[in-house]
Design a protein around this motif. Sequence first.
Motif, PDB file in Angstrom:
ATOM      1  N   THR A 122     -11.858 -34.808  -7.200  1.00 40.89           N
ATOM      2  CA  THR A 122     -11.379 -36.030  -6.559  1.00 40.89           C
ATOM      3  C   THR A 122     -10.174 -35.742  -5.674  1.00 40.89           C
ATOM      4  O   THR A 122      -9.573 -34.657  -5.739  1.00 40.89           O
ATOM      5  N   LYS A 123      -9.813 -36.714  -4.860  1.00 41.42           N
ATOM      6  CA  LYS A 123      -8.634 -36.629  -3.990  1.00 41.42           C
ATOM      7  C   LYS A 123      -7.541 -37.549  -4.512  1.00 41.42           C
ATOM      8  O   LYS A 123      -7.810 -38.683  -4.917  1.00 41.42           O
ATOM      9  N   LEU A 124      -6.283 -37.053  -4.491  1.00 41.93           N
ATOM     10  CA  LEU A 124      -5.120 -37.879  -4.800  1.00 41.93           C
ATOM     11  C   LEU A 124      -4.294 -38.024  -3.528  1.00 41.93           C
ATOM     12  O   LEU A 124      -3.852 -37.010  -2.967  1.00 41.93           O
ATOM     13  N   PRO A 125      -4.062 -39.242  -3.049  1.00 38.66           N
ATOM     14  CA  PRO A 125      -3.320 -39.417  -1.790  1.00 38.66           C
ATOM     15  C   PRO A 125      -1.892 -38.904  -1.864  1.00 38.66           C
ATOM     16  O   PRO A 125      -1.326 -38.495  -0.855  1.00 38.66           O
ATOM     17  N   THR A 126      -1.282 -38.912  -3.059  1.00 35.27           N
ATOM     18  CA  THR A 126       0.105 -38.467  -3.214  1.00 35.27           C
ATOM     19  C   THR A 126       0.244 -37.649  -4.492  1.00 35.27           C
ATOM     20  O   THR A 126      -0.273 -38.038  -5.541  1.00 35.27           O
ATOM     21  N   ALA A 127       0.938 -36.529  -4.383  1.00 30.46           N
ATOM     22  CA  ALA A 127       1.208 -35.687  -5.549  1.00 30.46           C
ATOM     23  C   ALA A 127       2.425 -34.829  -5.260  1.00 30.46           C
ATOM     24  O   ALA A 127       2.794 -34.627  -4.101  1.00 30.46           O
ATOM     25  N   LYS A 128       3.079 -34.303  -6.310  1.00 31.60           N
ATOM     26  CA  LYS A 128       4.245 -33.442  -6.167  1.00 31.60           C
ATOM     27  C   LYS A 128       4.015 -32.124  -6.884  1.00 31.60           C
ATOM     28  O   LYS A 128       3.370 -32.074  -7.924  1.00 31.60           O
ATOM     29  N   ASP A 129       4.581 -31.058  -6.312  1.00 35.24           N
ATOM     30  CA  ASP A 129       4.497 -29.774  -6.986  1.00 35.24           C
ATOM     31  C   ASP A 129       5.713 -29.607  -7.897  1.00 35.24           C
ATOM     32  O   ASP A 129       6.529 -30.528  -8.059  1.00 35.24           O
ATOM     33  N   LEU A 130       5.857 -28.431  -8.492  1.00 34.27           N
ATOM     34  CA  LEU A 130       6.904 -28.195  -9.479  1.00 34.27           C
ATOM     35  C   LEU A 130       8.306 -28.335  -8.896  1.00 34.27           C
ATOM     36  O   LEU A 130       9.245 -28.711  -9.609  1.00 34.27           O
ATOM     37  N   THR A 131       8.469 -28.062  -7.615  1.00 28.16           N
ATOM     38  CA  THR A 131       9.793 -28.159  -6.990  1.00 28.16           C
ATOM     39  C   THR A 131      10.077 -29.548  -6.440  1.00 28.16           C
ATOM     40  O   THR A 131      11.162 -29.776  -5.895  1.00 28.16           O
ATOM     41  N   GLY A 132       9.113 -30.464  -6.534  1.00 29.89           N
ATOM     42  CA  GLY A 132       9.313 -31.814  -6.030  1.00 29.89           C
ATOM     43  C   GLY A 132       8.791 -32.039  -4.627  1.00 29.89           C
ATOM     44  O   GLY A 132       8.929 -33.142  -4.080  1.00 29.89           O
ATOM     45  N   ARG A 133       8.189 -31.007  -4.029  1.00 33.60           N
ATOM     46  CA  ARG A 133       7.612 -31.185  -2.692  1.00 33.60           C
ATOM     47  C   ARG A 133       6.414 -32.134  -2.778  1.00 33.60           C
ATOM     48  O   ARG A 133       5.550 -31.968  -3.642  1.00 33.60           O
ATOM     49  N   THR A 134       6.357 -33.099  -1.889  1.00 36.26           N
ATOM     50  CA  THR A 134       5.319 -34.118  -1.922  1.00 36.26           C
ATOM     51  C   THR A 134       4.197 -33.768  -0.947  1.00 36.26           C
ATOM     52  O   THR A 134       4.448 -33.291   0.161  1.00 36.26           O
ATOM     53  N   GLY A 135       2.970 -34.017  -1.358  1.00 37.33           N
ATOM     54  CA  GLY A 135       1.823 -33.775  -0.503  1.00 37.33           C
ATOM     55  C   GLY A 135       0.612 -34.528  -1.008  1.00 37.33           C
ATOM     56  O   GLY A 135       0.733 -35.519  -1.734  1.00 37.33           O
ATOM     57  N   VAL A 136      -0.555 -34.062  -0.599  1.00 35.64           N
ATOM     58  CA  VAL A 136      -1.818 -34.614  -1.090  1.00 35.64           C
ATOM     59  C   VAL A 136      -2.411 -33.611  -2.067  1.00 35.64           C
ATOM     60  O   VAL A 136      -1.996 -32.449  -2.117  1.00 35.64           O
ATOM     61  N   ALA A 137      -3.383 -34.067  -2.870  1.00 29.70           N
ATOM     62  CA  ALA A 137      -3.892 -33.169  -3.904  1.00 29.70           C
ATOM     63  C   ALA A 137      -5.397 -33.304  -4.090  1.00 29.70           C
ATOM     64  O   ALA A 137      -5.994 -34.349  -3.831  1.00 29.70           O
ATOM     65  N   ILE A 138      -5.978 -32.203  -4.529  1.00 29.12           N
ATOM     66  CA  ILE A 138      -7.347 -32.166  -5.028  1.00 29.12           C
ATOM     67  C   ILE A 138      -7.246 -32.014  -6.543  1.00 29.12           C
ATOM     68  O   ILE A 138      -6.499 -31.163  -7.045  1.00 29.12           O
ATOM     69  N   ALA A 139      -7.967 -32.837  -7.284  1.00 30.94           N
ATOM     70  CA  ALA A 139      -7.816 -32.861  -8.740  1.00 30.94           C
ATOM     71  C   ALA A 139      -9.172 -32.868  -9.434  1.00 30.94           C
ATOM     72  O   ALA A 139     -10.198 -33.217  -8.840  1.00 30.94           O
ATOM     73  N   ARG A 140      -9.140 -32.487 -10.703  1.00 33.91           N
ATOM     74  CA  ARG A 140     -10.317 -32.596 -11.556  1.00 33.91           C
ATOM     75  C   ARG A 140      -9.863 -32.797 -12.993  1.00 33.91           C
ATOM     76  O   ARG A 140      -8.935 -32.136 -13.462  1.00 33.91           O
ATOM     77  N   ASP A 141     -10.542 -33.725 -13.698  1.00 33.04           N
ATOM     78  CA  ASP A 141     -10.243 -34.004 -15.092  1.00 33.04           C
ATOM     79  C   ASP A 141     -11.186 -33.232 -16.008  1.00 33.04           C
ATOM     80  O   ASP A 141     -12.408 -33.308 -15.852  1.00 33.04           O
ATOM     81  N   ASP A 142     -10.600 -32.487 -16.947  1.00 31.59           N
ATOM     82  CA  ASP A 142     -11.384 -31.826 -17.983  1.00 31.59           C
ATOM     83  C   ASP A 142     -11.430 -32.770 -19.184  1.00 31.59           C
ATOM     84  O   ASP A 142     -10.513 -32.822 -19.996  1.00 31.59           O
ATOM     85  N   LYS A 143     -12.501 -33.543 -19.272  1.00 29.20           N
ATOM     86  CA  LYS A 143     -12.601 -34.552 -20.326  1.00 29.20           C
ATOM     87  C   LYS A 143     -12.713 -33.933 -21.711  1.00 29.20           C
ATOM     88  O   LYS A 143     -12.434 -34.580 -22.719  1.00 29.20           O
ATOM     89  N   LYS A 144     -13.119 -32.684 -21.771  1.00 32.67           N
ATOM     90  CA  LYS A 144     -13.251 -32.002 -23.060  1.00 32.67           C
ATOM     91  C   LYS A 144     -11.879 -31.724 -23.673  1.00 32.67           C
ATOM     92  O   LYS A 144     -11.685 -31.844 -24.880  1.00 32.67           O
ATOM     93  N   PHE A 145     -10.921 -31.346 -22.840  1.00 31.26           N
ATOM     94  CA  PHE A 145      -9.576 -31.045 -23.324  1.00 31.26           C
ATOM     95  C   PHE A 145      -8.602 -32.189 -23.096  1.00 31.26           C
ATOM     96  O   PHE A 145      -7.573 -32.279 -23.758  1.00 31.26           O
ATOM     97  N   GLY A 146      -8.916 -33.064 -22.152  1.00 22.69           N
ATOM     98  CA  GLY A 146      -8.039 -34.202 -21.882  1.00 22.69           C
ATOM     99  C   GLY A 146      -6.931 -33.893 -20.898  1.00 22.69           C
ATOM    100  O   GLY A 146      -5.881 -34.546 -20.926  1.00 22.69           O
ATOM    101  N   ALA A 147      -7.147 -32.892 -20.011  1.00 22.62           N
ATOM    102  CA  ALA A 147      -6.111 -32.506 -19.053  1.00 22.62           C
ATOM    103  C   ALA A 147      -6.622 -32.629 -17.626  1.00 22.62           C
ATOM    104  O   ALA A 147      -7.795 -32.383 -17.357  1.00 22.62           O
ATOM    105  N   ARG A 148      -5.741 -33.001 -16.731  1.00 19.65           N
ATOM    106  CA  ARG A 148      -6.038 -33.056 -15.304  1.00 19.65           C
ATOM    107  C   ARG A 148      -5.358 -31.883 -14.604  1.00 19.65           C
ATOM    108  O   ARG A 148      -4.194 -31.594 -14.855  1.00 19.65           O
ATOM    109  N   THR A 149      -6.094 -31.215 -13.722  1.00 22.79           N
ATOM    110  CA  THR A 149      -5.552 -30.126 -12.922  1.00 22.79           C
ATOM    111  C   THR A 149      -5.499 -30.560 -11.467  1.00 22.79           C
ATOM    112  O   THR A 149      -6.473 -31.100 -10.942  1.00 22.79           O
ATOM    113  N   GLU A 150      -4.351 -30.330 -10.822  1.00 20.91           N
ATOM    114  CA  GLU A 150      -4.159 -30.726  -9.426  1.00 20.91           C
ATOM    115  C   GLU A 150      -3.771 -29.518  -8.579  1.00 20.91           C
ATOM    116  O   GLU A 150      -2.967 -28.684  -9.001  1.00 20.91           O
TER     117      GLU A 150
END
Length: 384
Positions: free
Chosen positions: A302-330
């Motif tokens: 999926t696409k996220l219109p807004t996301a931040k990296d570890l340093t706080g830089r803002t951008g757009v993101a590509i994400a996927r939810d692992d429903k088996k573990f319950g975690a989202r990766t961006e």
Amino acid sequence: MNNRDTASNSSNSSNSSNSSNSSNSSNEARRSDADVEEIARLLPPPAHRVLPHEQHLHHKERLMQRIDRDQAARTASTDRTNGTDRARSGPRPARRLLRPAVLVPVTALALGAILTTGIVLTTDDDAPATAATGQHDARDMQPAAALLDQISTAAGKGDALKVRDDQFLYTREKVRDADLTSGKAVVSPVRDVESWASQQPGPQRKLGLTRENGETLPINAELGDTDGTPEGPHRATYHWLSSLPTDPDELLTELYAMTPESDEAERDQAVFDHIGSLVGGVMPPRTAAALYRAAARIPGVTKLPTAKDLTGRTGVAIARDDKKFGARTEWVFDAKDLTFLGSRSYLFKDTQYGKAGTLMSARAVIDHAVVDKAGRAPAASRES
């Protein structure tokens, strides 16, 4: 009754007693076994903790580091006892690297200097990605696939570099991750990590260097690679990356084939994570473009219109939810030129490891380059 009869009766009595004791012991053992089986039957089955493959290897790596440090301490203590000081003069045990693709991300987008700016992004709501097939009008594609198509176009610009076998791919990152060994996520502080990945062909026992918290250590071959780790998914040299298919469908087929199946994560998520472990450094532009178009074909992206990296830089993101573990990766990208900024993974629901929103891992790419010497940063390399 004579002495012989007395002895015979005594022997028979003793044998009878021993037989009785043996029989009683046997019966007690059987009852004990039966009791254990009955208790085991009544107890609930043990809980099965689903640990993502990346987290599993991360904790193995931390364990091996502790073992190495304990061995170094014992060696130094023994040498002092023997009147020597090998701790100063001798080689220290090398850290074992269980997953170079994670700790030494030697692959990724094309160099930032070749990426263009001013790319128009789509702003549709998030939706699962469908297959992206070449240069399509973004309006005819689902949001995630359209964004990945734009990222692919930006990453594919420029010419491939000429990387010599005696050079190293340098990456500097800020890293944070969660330790799950206690059963709960314990998030580490932010760390500065530098790595130099060797480009030597053929199996290698020394894969490069890594520097963290001021300590520089060699990167050894993968666990089990006694003859050295060859070029491939766990030692992704520039040459190996150049050999991958640039057709997205063919590349995705290879990615599924080279990603081992595991009960710890969804199959599609494992391939998505594999691509994520490759992006973030220096790689051939055509390979980078193909990787992003291959990612668009993975179900659930999926696409996220807004996301931040570890340093706080803002951008757009590509994400996927692992429903088996319950975690989202961006994967987070700069909103203007679509350069890769970093990635992060966090729980999107309450699990045994923590509440929704708990960080699992994060990395922010600060710099990457090709250098001539391991242990030397790009600026120092350019000055020499």
